[in-house]
Design an enzyme around this catalytic site. Structure first.
Site, PDB file in Angstrom:
ATOM      1  CB  SER A   1      -1.043  -0.087   1.330  1.00 17.78           C
ATOM      2  OG  SER A   1      -0.251   0.046   2.352  1.00 17.78           O
TER       3      SER A   1
ATOM      4  CG  LEU B   1      -6.368   1.545 -19.759  1.00 15.26           C
ATOM      5  CD1 LEU B   1      -5.227   1.018 -19.021  1.00 15.26           C
ATOM      6  CD2 LEU B   1      -5.965   3.019 -20.598  1.00 15.26           C
TER       7      LEU B   1
ATOM      8  NE  ARG C   1      -6.405  -6.197 -17.990  1.00 17.97           N
ATOM      9  CZ  ARG C   1      -7.410  -6.365 -18.676  1.00 17.97           C
ATOM     10  NH1 ARG C   1      -7.471  -7.300 -19.873  1.00 17.97           N
ATOM     11  NH2 ARG C   1      -8.641  -6.088 -18.214  1.00 17.97           N
TER      12      ARG C   1
ATOM     13  NE  ARG D   1     -21.719   7.100 -28.937  1.00 12.50           N
ATOM     14  CZ  ARG D   1     -21.475   7.374 -27.464  1.00 12.50           C
ATOM     15  NH1 ARG D   1     -20.487   7.677 -26.879  1.00 12.50           N
ATOM     16  NH2 ARG D   1     -22.647   7.068 -26.396  1.00 12.50           N
TER      17      ARG D   1
ATOM     18  CD  GLN E   1     -11.245   6.100 -24.345  1.00 15.81           C
ATOM     19  OE1 GLN E   1     -11.948   5.414 -23.135  1.00 15.81           O
ATOM     20  NE2 GLN E   1     -11.038   5.453 -25.287  1.00 15.81           N
TER      21      GLN E   1
HETATM   22  C1  FAD Z   1      -6.700 -12.708 -19.483  1.00 17.73           C
HETATM   23  C2  FAD Z   1      -7.915 -11.780 -18.811  1.00 17.73           C
HETATM   24  C3  FAD Z   1      -9.189 -12.141 -19.602  1.00 17.73           C
HETATM   25  C4  FAD Z   1     -10.232 -11.312 -18.991  1.00 17.73           C
HETATM   26  N1  FAD Z   1     -11.484 -11.768 -19.674  1.00 17.73           N
HETATM   27  C5  FAD Z   1     -12.667 -11.104 -19.389  1.00 17.73           C
HETATM   28  C6  FAD Z   1     -13.803 -11.332 -19.789  1.00 17.73           C
HETATM   29  O1  FAD Z   1     -13.773 -12.232 -20.633  1.00 17.73           O
HETATM   30  N2  FAD Z   1     -14.856 -10.631 -19.183  1.00 17.73           N
HETATM   31  C7  FAD Z   1     -14.602  -9.718 -18.571  1.00 17.73           C
HETATM   32  O2  FAD Z   1     -15.766  -8.915 -18.158  1.00 17.73           O
HETATM   33  N3  FAD Z   1     -13.550  -9.246 -17.995  1.00 17.73           N
HETATM   34  C8  FAD Z   1     -12.363  -9.795 -18.324  1.00 17.73           C
HETATM   35  N4  FAD Z   1     -11.150  -9.745 -18.094  1.00 17.73           N
HETATM   36  C9  FAD Z   1     -11.074  -8.365 -16.965  1.00 17.73           C
HETATM   37  C10 FAD Z   1     -11.080  -8.902 -15.717  1.00 17.73           C
HETATM   38  O3  FAD Z   1     -12.043  -9.483 -15.182  1.00 17.73           O
HETATM   39  C11 FAD Z   1     -10.985  -7.450 -14.622  1.00 17.73           C
HETATM   40  O4  FAD Z   1     -11.949  -6.916 -14.713  1.00 17.73           O
HETATM   41  C12 FAD Z   1      -9.888  -6.593 -15.017  1.00 17.73           C
HETATM   42  O5  FAD Z   1      -8.580  -7.262 -15.486  1.00 17.73           O
HETATM   43  C13 FAD Z   1      -9.350  -5.697 -13.639  1.00 17.73           C
HETATM   44  O6  FAD Z   1      -8.890  -6.643 -12.875  1.00 17.73           O
HETATM   45  P1  FAD Z   1      -8.946  -6.189 -11.439  1.00 17.73           P
HETATM   46  O7  FAD Z   1     -10.246  -6.210 -11.049  1.00 17.73           O
HETATM   47  O8  FAD Z   1      -8.200  -7.219 -10.764  1.00 17.73           O
HETATM   48  O9  FAD Z   1      -8.459  -4.881 -11.175  1.00 17.73           O
HETATM   49  P2  FAD Z   1      -8.832  -3.506 -10.674  1.00 17.73           P
HETATM   50  O10 FAD Z   1     -10.130  -3.300 -10.893  1.00 17.73           O
HETATM   51  O11 FAD Z   1      -7.783  -2.389 -10.760  1.00 17.73           O
HETATM   52  O12 FAD Z   1      -8.599  -4.019  -9.185  1.00 17.73           O
HETATM   53  C14 FAD Z   1      -7.535  -4.127  -8.293  1.00 17.73           C
HETATM   54  C15 FAD Z   1      -7.451  -5.252  -7.318  1.00 17.73           C
HETATM   55  O13 FAD Z   1      -8.381  -4.448  -6.267  1.00 17.73           O
HETATM   56  C16 FAD Z   1      -9.250  -5.556  -5.532  1.00 17.73           C
HETATM   57  N5  FAD Z   1     -10.611  -5.212  -5.974  1.00 17.73           N
HETATM   58  C17 FAD Z   1     -11.056  -4.226  -6.886  1.00 17.73           C
HETATM   59  N6  FAD Z   1     -12.576  -4.205  -6.772  1.00 17.73           N
HETATM   60  C18 FAD Z   1     -12.771  -5.059  -5.875  1.00 17.73           C
HETATM   61  C19 FAD Z   1     -14.195  -5.471  -5.469  1.00 17.73           C
HETATM   62  N7  FAD Z   1     -15.357  -5.023  -5.845  1.00 17.73           N
HETATM   63  N8  FAD Z   1     -14.078  -6.429  -4.363  1.00 17.73           N
HETATM   64  C20 FAD Z   1     -12.984  -6.914  -3.883  1.00 17.73           C
HETATM   65  N9  FAD Z   1     -11.752  -6.493  -4.376  1.00 17.73           N
HETATM   66  C21 FAD Z   1     -11.722  -5.670  -5.331  1.00 17.73           C
HETATM   67  C22 FAD Z   1      -8.833  -6.833  -6.384  1.00 17.73           C
HETATM   68  O14 FAD Z   1      -7.858  -7.431  -5.635  1.00 17.73           O
HETATM   69  C23 FAD Z   1      -8.356  -6.590  -7.461  1.00 17.73           C
HETATM   70  O15 FAD Z   1      -7.346  -7.369  -8.286  1.00 17.73           O
HETATM   71  C24 FAD Z   1     -10.150 -10.237 -18.360  1.00 17.73           C
HETATM   72  C25 FAD Z   1      -9.052 -10.001 -17.716  1.00 17.73           C
HETATM   73  C26 FAD Z   1      -7.671 -10.811 -17.973  1.00 17.73           C
HETATM   74  C27 FAD Z   1      -6.314 -10.250 -17.603  1.00 17.73           C
END
Ligand code: FAD
Length: 250
Positions: free
Chosen positions: A69, A91, A196, A169, A102
């Protein structure tokens, strides 16, 4: 675009407490800020309070002990230009520690938008030609929809324009070029690169991850020391954590 700075004002605070931080002369401003923030937790400044070791050792310890953190105190802003809407759609799924601004497709007319071919597609001239024809056609339909006045009578001009752009769009493809400014902290960026940077089939994501890491490394080498770059058989880079394999499926 913008990088962390570290002001000398911290010395006033430390002097008032009678503490004398043994600073690592090789640390960057971002690395100093991380170390200072971590040491504040225990006021572990000065001889006898600082375990021997460099700034990079200290940051490595923060990360390995799960005290990451502290990495949230340093953040960077980047302009990501020449990227596609399909990339930015993925992203912006990153919710924690990221901010985004954006290019709008409602407030900005996209008649001159470029369509970016997926990396490597140009190596197949026949497929590339088909792709080019498809996006050219979509660009042409976009302009027709934009020029149409259907459904907008009686609306203020501004709203009519917004509606026409909204309708138009809807045919823009994922390949549409866009630009986004992101601000993200080191912890969030580490997570982003981890999940990623090494998805084998997601070449644009790998390219951007590599570009981000290339800019971040000189800024805070210790905070990104556990990432490595490989060049894959497709010729494009891949970024992964040393303790993580290559991802071929979610
Ligand atoms: C290989 C791959 C395939 C994917 N395929 C799909 C797909 O088919 N469909 C799809 O919809 N998405 C897909 N995603 C997106 C994925 O599900 C995540 O939404 C995205 O990668 C963001 O990751 P994150 O939630 O870890 O990151 P962030 O949103 O940045 O969160 C960072 C971390 O904070 C914590 N966190 C965040 N929010 C919460 C919460 N609400 N509760 C508890 N902990 C939390 C978790 O530890 C998380 O890892 C894919 C991603 C990857 C890498």
């Amino acid at each position: 675009l913008s990088s962390p700075t570290f002001s000398e004002e911290h010395t006033q605070f430390l002097e008032a407490k009678g503490l004398d931080w043994i600073e690592d002369a090789n640390a960057t401003p971002a690395e100093k800020l991380i170390e200072f923030s971590g040491r504040i937790c225990y006021l572990s400044f000065g001889k006898g309070r600082q375990a021997p070791g460099s700034n990079s050792d200290y940051i490595r310890k923060l990360i390995t002990h799960g005290h990451d953190s502290v990495l949230e105190h340093v953040s960077w802003s980047f302009l990501l230009a020449g990227v596609t809407r399909s990339f930015t759609h993925q992203l912006v799924r990153h919710r924690i520690g990221f901010s985004f601004s954006q290019l709008s497709q409602q407030y900005h007319e996209e008649s001159d938008a470029q369509f970016l071919p997926p990396p490597g597609l140009e190596d197949d001239p026949v497929l590339f030609q088909r792709w080019q024809e498809a996006v050219d056609r979509l660009g042409s339909v976009y302009r027709d929809l934009l020029d149409s006045t259907s459904g907008v009578s009686g609306m203020p001009d501004r709203e009519a324009l917004r509606l026409r752009r909204s309708i138009a769009r809807s045919v823009l493809p994922n390949a549409t070029e866009t630009a986004v400014v992101i601000t993200a902290n080191a912890r969030a960026l580490r997570h982003f690169l981890d999940v990623r940077g090494s998805v084998l089939g997601d070449v644009e994501m790998r390219i951007v991850s590599h570009a981000l890491l290339s800019r971040l490394r000189p800024e805070a080498p210790a905070a990104f020391a556990d990432f490595v770059v490989d060049t894959m058989s497709d010729g494009w880079p891949l970024v992964r954590k040393t303790d993580r394999g290559i991802r071929d499926e979610p």
